[in-house]
Design a protein around this motif. Structure first.
Motif, PDB file in Angstrom:
ATOM      1  N   TYR A  75       0.815  -1.215   0.000  1.00 34.32           N
ATOM      2  CA  TYR A  75       0.000   0.000   0.000  1.00 34.32           C
ATOM      3  C   TYR A  75       0.853   1.272   0.000  1.00 34.32           C
ATOM      4  O   TYR A  75       0.337   2.374   0.168  1.00 34.32           O
ATOM      5  CB  TYR A  75      -0.945   0.001   1.204  1.00 34.32           C
ATOM      6  N   HIS A  76       2.176   1.085  -0.140  1.00 30.68           N
ATOM      7  CA  HIS A  76       3.071   2.235  -0.161  1.00 30.68           C
ATOM      8  C   HIS A  76       3.987   2.144  -1.381  1.00 30.68           C
ATOM      9  O   HIS A  76       4.113   1.095  -1.995  1.00 30.68           O
ATOM     10  CB  HIS A  76       3.914   2.291   1.115  1.00 30.68           C
ATOM     11  N   LEU A 197      -0.988   7.600   6.892  1.00 32.24           N
ATOM     12  CA  LEU A 197      -1.919   6.529   7.233  1.00 32.24           C
ATOM     13  C   LEU A 197      -3.219   7.128   7.767  1.00 32.24           C
ATOM     14  O   LEU A 197      -3.465   7.171   8.967  1.00 32.24           O
ATOM     15  CB  LEU A 197      -1.289   5.580   8.257  1.00 32.24           C
ATOM     16  N   GLU A 200      -8.864   6.613   4.994  1.00 31.99           N
ATOM     17  CA  GLU A 200      -9.132   5.979   3.692  1.00 31.99           C
ATOM     18  C   GLU A 200      -8.157   4.846   3.400  1.00 31.99           C
ATOM     19  O   GLU A 200      -8.543   3.770   2.929  1.00 31.99           O
ATOM     20  CB  GLU A 200      -9.070   7.037   2.585  1.00 31.99           C
ATOM     21  N   LEU A 201      -6.867   5.088   3.656  1.00 38.24           N
ATOM     22  CA  LEU A 201      -5.865   4.054   3.392  1.00 38.24           C
ATOM     23  C   LEU A 201      -6.059   2.861   4.326  1.00 38.24           C
ATOM     24  O   LEU A 201      -5.942   1.703   3.913  1.00 38.24           O
ATOM     25  CB  LEU A 201      -4.451   4.637   3.569  1.00 38.24           C
ATOM     26  N   GLN A 204      -9.105   0.921   3.111  1.00 31.79           N
ATOM     27  CA  GLN A 204      -8.779   0.188   1.881  1.00 31.79           C
ATOM     28  C   GLN A 204      -7.978  -1.070   2.181  1.00 31.79           C
ATOM     29  O   GLN A 204      -8.253  -2.152   1.642  1.00 31.79           O
ATOM     30  CB  GLN A 204      -7.963   1.083   0.946  1.00 31.79           C
ATOM     31  N   SER A 205      -6.991  -0.952   3.045  1.00 29.94           N
ATOM     32  CA  SER A 205      -6.139  -2.105   3.340  1.00 29.94           C
ATOM     33  C   SER A 205      -6.899  -3.194   4.079  1.00 29.94           C
ATOM     34  O   SER A 205      -6.766  -4.386   3.767  1.00 29.94           O
ATOM     35  CB  SER A 205      -4.914  -1.661   4.146  1.00 29.94           C
TER      36      SER A 205
END
Length: 343
Positions: A75-76, A197, A200-201, A204-205
């Motif tokens: 995610y990064h 972080l 939303e992130l 999503q994760s």
């Protein structure tokens, strides 16, 4: 290099559940201004690649086989690539060129030849350390290693080369991380984007990982055992092979399980921290449940480590630890689903 710019040994990023792979990635993330736990702890999954386990502390079956950093932190904007120094006359020049540009290459080494490791002169084992500087004129290499007892400083280039070029021969004192040639391998890590972080992130994760856990994962080479279905295949195979007296199944479980344990431990710590910061009880509970997965891996790994010479004798205990691990995963995944719905 001005060694005062080195992180002190006490300042290196470390957690009990992680291996040298996570510690080395963490140092690159911290160098780029990121918070290692936010990056390395956001993704959680299960992936086993039959026949692939290697006897190295840094073994990890990633969804992106050529990019272990992206596999751990999808995610990064972080990625990595393995290299092998090819200049037989002066292989350190390759590392010197990288450190001269501010890159922190991560070198594979054999602990047997490293004066700061407890295994020095005693046990062969494939390990990772971070290289900060190579002084060709002085004949020194500046390195850091967050794994206990932790070290950050200058070592003789000859010692470094012996460790970096080692055949890492089979060693009966370490059946899990020896017998894997080092061959001047090193990893370069690129950190491009480290999004904050935010909600939303995180959402999503949790949603994406939860779906992959339930259904398996289409990423990575076909044949990988992934998600909860993959976990069941892995544990059934482990028990069945142990029942036939196959020591290889138990021997592989120790290095393979380290990566899974690290993922679960960091993910649980992150969720628990975020749950406390934002006062979301479901998130705190999910963190506690996922951390329980990491603890359950300890039982499986240690049982496999002590039991691999006699799998039949270890089988009853192994069955118990395997059942507890499977239960812990199911509870962890369910708790993460509840946390996602509560966001």
């Amino acid at each position: 290099m001005i060694t005062s710019h080195l992180p002190t040994a006490a300042g290196l990023w470390y957690r009990d559940v992680i291996s040298c792979l996570w510690a080395a990635l963490a140092e690159n993330i911290a160098r780029a201004g990121g918070e290692p736990l936010d990056v390395l702890g956001l993704h959680w999954g299960f992936r086993f690649r039959p026949g692939d386990v290697r006897s190295e502390e840094f073994y990890f079956a990633g969804a992106y086989p050529d990019d272990v950093a992206r596999s751990i932190a999808p995610y990064h904007g972080i990625s990595s690539r393995w290299h092998r120094a090819v200049d037989d006359e002066n292989p350190l020049a390759e590392l010197a060129e990288l450190t001269g540009r501010g890159v922190l290459p991560v070198a594979a080494v054999d602990n047997f030849h490293l004066p700061f490791r407890p295994a020095y002169g005693d046990v062969h084992a494939a390990h990772l350390i971070v290289v900060h500087d190579v002084d060709l004129a002085a004949g020194t290499v500046t390195v850091s290693d967050a794994m206990p007892p932790a070290f950050s400083g200058v070592i003789d280039a000859g010692a470094f080369r012996r460790s970096w070029e080692s055949a890492n021969p089979s060693d009966e004192q370490d059946a899990f991380f020896s017998d894997s040639r080092i061959d001047r391998r090193y990893l370069t890590v690129t950190v491009d984007q480290l999004p904050p972080l935010g909600p939303e992130l995180l959402e999503q994760s949790l949603k994406t990982d939860g779906k992959r856990f339930a259904e398996g994962d289409e990423r990575g080479p076909s044949g990988d055992w992934t998600g909860l279905p993959g976990l069941r295949l892995f544990l059934n195979d482990l028990r069945e092979r142990a029942a036939t007296g196959d020591p290889g199944a138990l021997r592989d479980a120790y290095p393979f399980g380290w990566g899974m344990q690290a993922q679960a431990g960091l993910h649980g710590e992150l969720l628990r921290r975020l749950g406390a910061e934002h006062d979301i009880p479901e998130l705190r509970e999910a963190g506690r449940r996922v951390e329980a997965v990491a603890h359950a891996w300890t039982g499986v790994r240690l049982c496999a480590a002590h039991g691999h010479p006699d799998p039949l004798a270890a089988l009853p205990e192994l069955r118990g630890h395997a059942s507890r691990l499977e239960e812990a995963y199911h509870r962890g995944v369910a708790a993460v689903h509840d946390a996602w719905r509560a966001l």
